[in-house]
Design an enzyme around this catalytic site. Structure first.
Site, PDB file in Angstrom:
ATOM      1  NE  ARG A 134     160.392 -32.304  76.326  1.00  0.00           N
ATOM      2  CZ  ARG A 134     161.205 -33.347  76.323  1.00  0.00           C
ATOM      3  NH1 ARG A 134     160.931 -34.392  75.577  1.00  0.00           N
ATOM      4  NH2 ARG A 134     162.309 -33.347  77.060  1.00  0.00           N
ATOM      5  CD  GLU A 160     166.322 -41.350  78.089  1.00  0.00           C
ATOM      6  OE1 GLU A 160     167.201 -41.061  77.244  1.00  0.00           O
ATOM      7  OE2 GLU A 160     165.170 -40.913  78.044  1.00  0.00           O
TER       8      GLU A 160
END
Length: 315
Positions: free
Chosen positions: A73, A180
């Site tokens: 982030r 992922e």
């Protein structure tokens, strides 16, 4: 004959990176990238550079998600432009270094493609994460990977959202691709999960090689799950979690959640149903790392994208 208007000429991808360890306890990416750093034979392809890279070495050493703040982030304009200082969180300093090596973010000098390898505790299987519904090259890539993996499935999560799109490590590249794979407990390695991740990368690199060598990819369609909302756990007046994922929803990533279906189960046994007005498809269900982010799962809506054909430009 297909109209030339349905084709797009794009430059070859000459620099590709594979990131592992953005989260230091997600072991499939850490393991594969460390292997490829020692021996690149498995990922080498003619005509373009491939660089395997451990993004958060301190977190990897401690087998923890991050040291000071979430590296995945940290790639905001504010962080990347912050003045260097000993007071900067480790991951912000690391983001600046990664941006220097693989960027700058948003520039023509940035790497063409970055694959960022992640594990989830959610039952998502193999998943590719894209940030744009307009990137025909990335969409053609996932279409190729999906077909190459048959009969194994590989879902596509589209994070094209004004507030739920975050400043990920891979965002440094011109074409960012998240990988992922789960379910896998953090700090562990599962052979089937690692193998799925390795296959996804193999087929994606094969696609880049074929594209660079002049293979045309015809117009196609790709089913994606577009993220629309993040859902928190129910909480009491003090902010404490008061319910868990309902057993009917647990492990049902990518499966339909209909209005009225069980969603949460309070600790005193009361069912909380989904009260939306249409069918949605939850994913990242009960991801362990997202408790701190106040996220029980994300809601997606399934849609089919029409993708232009692509060919490599001759310039």
């Amino acid at each position: 004959m297909t109209s030339c208007h349905n084709y797009e000429s794009l430059p070859a991808a000459r620099r590709v990176a594979i990131f592992g360890g953005t989260h230091g306890n997600e072991m499939s990416g850490v393991t594969l990238v460390n292997q490829w750093i020692k021996n690149e034979t498995e990922i080498q392809r003619p005509g373009f550079q491939i660089k395997p890279f451990i993004t958060n070495p301190r977190a990897v050493e401690k087998c923890t998600r991050y040291i000071d703040t979430d590296l995945n982030r940290a790639f905001t304009t504010e962080n990347l432009s912050a003045e260097k200082s000993e007071d900067l969180p480790y991951e912000v300093s690391r983001a600046q270094e990664i941006n220097r090596l693989f960027g700058p973010k948003g520039s023509q000098e940035a790497y063409d493609v970055i694959f960022d390898l992640h594990n989830t505790t959610s039952n998502m299987g193999g998943t590719l994460i894209l940030e744009s519904s307009k990137d025909d090259c990335n969409l053609q890539m996932v279409h190729y990977v999906q077909n190459a993996l048959i009969p194994m499935s590989c879902s596509v999560l589209l994070t094209e959202h004004p507030t739920l799109k975050y400043a990920a490590s891979r965002s440094v590249a011109k074409r960012p691709v998240g990988v992922e794979v789960g379910p896998q407990p953090h700090g562990t390695i599962r052979g089937d999960v690692l193998d799925t991740m390795k296959k996804i990368i193999k087929h994606a690199l094969d696609f880049i090689q074929l594209f660079n060598e002049g293979k045309e990819f015809s117009p196609c369609t790709v089913d994606v799950y577009r993220i629309t909302e993040s859902v928190d756990y129910p909480r009491d007046k003090d902010g404490n979690i008061s319910a868990m994922i309902h057993t009917d929803l647990q492990d049902r990533d990518w499966q339909a959640l209909n209005p009225g279906d069980p969603m949460f189960l309070t600790f005193d046994g009361r069912t909380i149903p989904y009260e939306g007005d249409s069918t949605v498809y939850p994913t990242f269900i009960n991801e362990a790392a997202y408790y701190e982010k106040q996220q029980a799962f994300v809601i997606t809506r399934k849609e089919t994208l029409t993708v232009k054909g692509i060919r490599v430009s001759q310039a």
